[in-house]
Design a protein around this motif. Sequence first.
Motif, mmCIF file in Angstrom:
data_model
loop_
_atom_site.group_PDB
_atom_site.id
_atom_site.type_symbol
_atom_site.label_atom_id
_atom_site.label_comp_id
_atom_site.label_asym_id
_atom_site.label_seq_id
_atom_site.Cartn_x
_atom_site.Cartn_y
_atom_site.Cartn_z
ATOM 1 N N GLN A 197 0.761 -1.167 0.083
ATOM 2 C CA GLN A 197 0.116 0.109 0.239
ATOM 3 C C GLN A 197 0.914 1.183 -0.016
ATOM 4 N N GLY A 198 1.963 1.381 -0.944
ATOM 5 C CA GLY A 198 2.776 2.393 -0.993
ATOM 6 C C GLY A 198 3.651 2.599 0.274
ATOM 7 N N VAL A 199 3.891 1.699 1.113
ATOM 8 C CA VAL A 199 4.881 1.896 2.349
ATOM 9 C C VAL A 199 6.001 0.791 2.156
ATOM 10 N N THR B 139 8.575 -1.397 4.017
ATOM 11 C CA THR B 139 9.291 -1.649 5.597
ATOM 12 C C THR B 139 10.362 -2.704 5.130
ATOM 13 N N GLU C 283 14.327 8.780 3.169
ATOM 14 C CA GLU C 283 13.428 9.219 1.926
ATOM 15 C C GLU C 283 13.802 8.229 1.009
ATOM 16 N N SER D 148 10.043 2.166 8.217
ATOM 17 C CA SER D 148 9.324 2.309 6.910
ATOM 18 C C SER D 148 9.455 3.510 6.321
ATOM 19 N N VAL D 149 9.266 3.540 5.047
ATOM 20 C CA VAL D 149 9.169 4.758 4.399
ATOM 21 C C VAL D 149 8.060 4.786 3.356
ATOM 22 N N ASP D 150 7.252 6.097 3.565
ATOM 23 C CA ASP D 150 5.904 6.036 2.682
ATOM 24 C C ASP D 150 6.505 6.496 1.335
ATOM 25 N N LEU D 151 6.061 5.462 0.458
ATOM 26 C CA LEU D 151 6.535 5.803 -1.055
ATOM 27 C C LEU D 151 5.220 6.454 -1.754
ATOM 28 N N THR D 152 4.376 6.834 -1.334
ATOM 29 C CA THR D 152 3.401 7.413 -1.988
ATOM 30 C C THR D 152 3.561 8.610 -3.011
ATOM 31 N N GLU D 153 4.421 9.710 -2.490
ATOM 32 C CA GLU D 153 4.532 10.845 -2.931
ATOM 33 C C GLU D 153 5.570 10.630 -4.162
#
Length: 138
Positions: free
Chosen positions: A58-60, A62, A78, A110-115
Amino acid sequence: MNKINVIGLVALLATATVSANNVIVFPGTSDASVTEASITFPQEKTPVPLVGGYQIEQGVLTSRTYNCGINISDLEIEAKLHWNGATPQLVIVGAYPATMCRAGFTGPFSVDLTEFIHNTPTYILDQLEVANVVNLGL
């Protein structure tokens, strides 16, 4: 004397009378409104080793990385796009110490990759590889 020489002479005399220590105050500002601000230079970020693989859901992203007693959230992790020849690569970077201990102590992050996903064209995402995977060889 022609006009250019006169203007140059006047400019030279004007600059000679100005002191380098004088404060320049622009219209609409006052000397009291000037405050000292600290200048923060960006810290260079290096690839973060991904230990034991990774999972993107879901775009994260881990994974785990070596922590050796540091708070992983302080690493400012990032995602960056890097090109290895014609191959686009996802590189996870952070303010990771170059001499990080490799004693086997790991911690999750974890890194949020949505952007990153939103800003990357689809034809690049179709060929994207994760660049900094490290296996725990203990």
